[in-house]
Write an enzyme that holds these catalytic residues in place. Structure first.
Site, PDB file in Angstrom:
ATOM      1  CB  ALA A  84      -0.939  -0.020   1.211  1.00  0.00           C
ATOM      2  CB  CYS A 116       0.836 -14.057  -1.745  1.00  0.00           C
ATOM      3  SG  CYS A 116      -0.373 -12.926  -1.075  1.00  0.00           S
ATOM      4  NE  ARG A 118       8.781   2.528  -9.240  1.00  0.00           N
ATOM      5  CZ  ARG A 118       7.831   1.615  -9.090  1.00  0.00           C
ATOM      6  NH1 ARG A 118       6.885   1.796  -8.169  1.00  0.00           N
ATOM      7  NH2 ARG A 118       7.801   0.537  -9.835  1.00  0.00           N
ATOM      8  CD1 TRP A 156     -26.154 -26.131 -20.740  1.00  0.00           C
ATOM      9  CD2 TRP A 156     -26.623 -24.081 -19.980  1.00  0.00           C
ATOM     10  NE1 TRP A 156     -27.314 -25.708 -21.332  1.00  0.00           N
ATOM     11  CE2 TRP A 156     -27.633 -24.466 -20.896  1.00  0.00           C
ATOM     12  CE3 TRP A 156     -26.718 -22.828 -19.368  1.00  0.00           C
ATOM     13  CZ2 TRP A 156     -28.718 -23.632 -21.212  1.00  0.00           C
ATOM     14  CZ3 TRP A 156     -27.799 -22.004 -19.687  1.00  0.00           C
ATOM     15  CH2 TRP A 156     -28.774 -22.405 -20.597  1.00  0.00           C
TER      16      TRP A 156
END
Lengths: 482, 482
Positions: free
Chosen positions: A13, A44, A71, A466
């Site tokens: 984040a 993960c 950056r 289906w």
């Protein structure tokens, strides 16, 4: 010159926010404080590193510190933010050397993540017992599982790694039997990893089926697969204690509410994976509002109730697409997406963080499973719905095409409105990615009748005429109509 | 007692309608007239039968005549409906013996399907040249490809099969070089099938890239895969003629608009797959309205403009989810779904046939591809949109997880509204089923911004944090905003 955008925490984040902010507002300053040495690692991926599918720990790093630097982000590792004063818009920072200073902010993002809970178990100081939630532990587990003369120190090829801990674990005799405590996705993935490394694995789960959040139909398929691959599953088996001196010797389990006696299993390894909790302590005395799961409450733009203070990732709530209420689901995409949106918003381009559909997928050997939305009966009732559910087993391909495999789909809908509330899927043949259809339908507020009429892909190698999801919708819709 | 529900054609649409009708209204009568001997076969499975992946032709039959009988459906094979008189609600039926009779109907479903077009080529009477659109041809191709002493007559184990034709083809020397004319999905699948049977395969396509309906990005990936597997691709190469006496000897191709000379390729087999057209002749003089592609116009319940006359399947139009206009896309799910809905409607439970998202998927060896919605620039302009598109290449899994493969996603959106108009995908790792996410988003009228915020599944073995579809949405949305 305005005060900088300050980010606390340099993981998914935090760095997503900082990167997007810099791209959108290249002239403005952003500072990221990270109390540890690790940044931007793929949480993960740790089970797959332990399994040996990932060769080098450095493969799990999304961004190196120098890439962050390129950056234009001012990243400070070893800097812990220890206090926030929202009235004067300032944080207090403590360096690794113990120095303190005040840092004013224009906007603040709290991206402090979560930490593994250990339940009643204190695994510190007990060799062979681990709680898997960080890279140092992953490196230590990997070293512990290897025979001392076979461990390749190049596996943990990241400078941030706690090398003393790795070496100490590498020097110990390799374990033969492992207890995994907790049958959520971390437990299931770690069971696969350790079984593939040749251990005799016992997986203990408190309730009646694995992967509680995925529902019983999925839990049964995953349990069958793990069992077939040699993992011993103990359900309704809360672990009572992890025992040993210096090194782990046994786990005691099975003291149920009915007072049954505990059994003891001799093990020389244990991994605790019983859940995580949000790191919110930094805002303890600020008047911040906490919500679901004790996480920091946020609005559609990731704002907390404190002015110019945002929160994102495993420490923050998000809005649930089905209930419209706040929810806490610490998952990777949620963190990345919210961080990115907040970075854009603070840079002047207001961007919603997006709802979560509570989508999750997991693999156990060749079994794939997915879930989205509301599956639990009580949760659906609590949210004001009248849930009706159906589980079907359908083929993953045309029956005549090689590789067609039984796929279990559960769909849950609201009886009054027909609205789709949630779904799960399990099967060995491309089952997991199919949950995206359910997630998309949930975010679009579709009824199960609309799902039944979706024009999903059909070709013999990929799906029967289906699709299994259509079959489930058809049957569930018949149940609602009938 | 009211007149029966009469169905013309015993394939997917017709038998789905009859079956659903009988289940919903068990006391009412349904008669299905089928002019041929085959019923309910899996058209889409024929290439895989030819490839040898499907062992017995009977595996491709969804329903046997006796199973149809057990459902209480009055099925008459060898009965051709030759005229419809909507004023008196009666059809004229001709039996295989040439007898004629009149059959009154309460409701009528025209499910006459489509037939393969052959372009300028008349392959009748030329051994080794085939048009693949029916089971007898699939059986004949399978027999022709085999060496006479290696052909297993048990392959064509269905009583309806034209055994004389099979035996004649089985007796011929096996071919070595095949020309496939038409690079749509039938052509691509047949190329795979014949290459796997050991033939030297040349695939000829009129335009610049294969699978025109899937867009250039997909066409290029599929062409690369076919080439790598030894299939020779000829694009911008319309075939001019199929030449030979009794048995095929060559194809001539490459006479372009620019007057370039034709080249000739010696072949001992050709399969024409240049398209299909709807069988509407039965309604020629009834005043029926035809629509897109010359197919029978139908409304949301599958009704034609004639009272109590319905149409479904490859002979009928359907409503396109993006344009809201009639479209003609002869595909398996559309036929099954419309038939089933019409059966319910006629039985007294009004059920919409559902929109089509024009979803299609195809496999070429290990390459998977999918498409949905509007991809073509001109079609999007014609429908009143201002299309803007983006193609991205993204990983199918986390980069560190084994098996991650490049996945190309193209998304098209309307510049003014941001609405998603269509998408395509190509890649070797679970790419095809991901198109269902696009199809679902299209049916929900989502904007590309909403797609960007979808909570799609993430786990290292199945998807990177940002699913390839999310990556494409992110980039396309940036283009629209910018």
């Amino acid at each position: 010159m305005s005060d900088p955008f300050v980010v606390v925490g340099a993981d998914a984040a935090g760095l997503s926010a900082a990167s997007k902010f810099r791209r959108t507002a290249p002239d403005r300053e952003v500072v990221v404080f990270e109390k540890g040495r690790w940044i931007s690692y793929a949480y993960c991926g740790m089970p797959y590193f332990i399994e040996g599918l990932v060769e080098r720990m450095s493969d799990l790093l999304s961004l190196s510190p120098s890439e962050v630097d390129e950056r234009g982000i001012d990243l400070r590792r070893g800097y812990e933010v220890v206090a926030v004063d929202p009235d004067v818009k300032r944080v207090t920072v403590e360096t690794a050397d113990g120095d303190r200073f005040e840092q004013p902010y224009g906007d603040l993002l709290v991206a402090t993540g979560g930490r593994a809970t250990t339940g009643p178990f204190d695994v510190r100081g007990l060799d062979g017992a681990f709680t898997l939630h960080d890279m140092d532990t992953a490196a230590a587990i990997d070293a512990y599982v290897a025979e001392p003369d076979e461990y390749d120190p190049e596996r943990a090829d990241v400078s941030a790694v706690d090398r003393d801990r790795v070496e100490r674990n590498a020097a110990m005799a390799a374990p033969e039997t492992a207890a995994i405590i907790g049958g959520g996705y971390v437990g299931v993935e770690t069971a696969e990893a350790l079984a593939e490394r040749g251990l005799d694995v016992h997986l203990f789960h408190r309730s009646g089926h694995l992967l509680s959040d995925f529902g019983a139909a999925v839990g049964e398929r995953v349990e069958a697969e793990l069992t077939e691959r040699g993992v011993t599953i103990h359900t309704n088996a809360p672990v009572d204690s992890i025992d040993g001196n210096d090194r782990i010797e046994a786990v005691a389990f099975g003291i149920g509410d009915d007072g049954t006696d505990a059994e003891s299993l001799a093990v020389d390894m244990a991994v605790v994976g019983v859940g995580i909790r949000p790191n919110t302590e930094l805002l303890d005395d600020t008047g911040v509002a906490l919500g679901e799961g004790g996480a920091i409450s946020t609005d559609e733009h990731g704002r907390t109730n404190l002015p110019d203070v945002y929160a994102a990732g495993d420490c923050a709530t998000a809005r649930h697409a089905v209930t419209g209420e706040e929810a806490w689901m610490p998952l990777g995409l949620t963190a990345n997406r919210a961080g990115r949106a907040i970075g854009a918003t603070i840079a002047g381009d207001p961007t919603p963080v997006g709802d979560i559909a509570a989508t999750a997928v997991v693999k156990a050997f060749d079994m794939e499973a997915g879930r989205a939305g509301l599956l639990d009966e009580d949760e659906a009732l609590e949210a004001g719905f009248d849930p009706v559910r159906e589980t079907v087993t359908a083929g993953s391909r045309s029956g005549y095409y090689p590789g067609a495999a039984e796929t279990d789909v559960t769909l849950v809908a609201d009886r009054d409105t027909g609205r789709l509330l949630g779904g799960s899927i399990a099967g060995p043949d491309r089952a997991a990615v199919r949950i995206d259809t359910v997630a998309t339908a949930l975010e679009a507020d579709m009824t199960v009748g609309e799902v039944e009429r979706l024009d999903l892909a059909y070709a013999p190698p990929f799906s029967p005429v289906w699709d299994p999801i259509l079959v489930a919708a058809k049957v569930l819709n018949g149940k609602i109509d009938g």
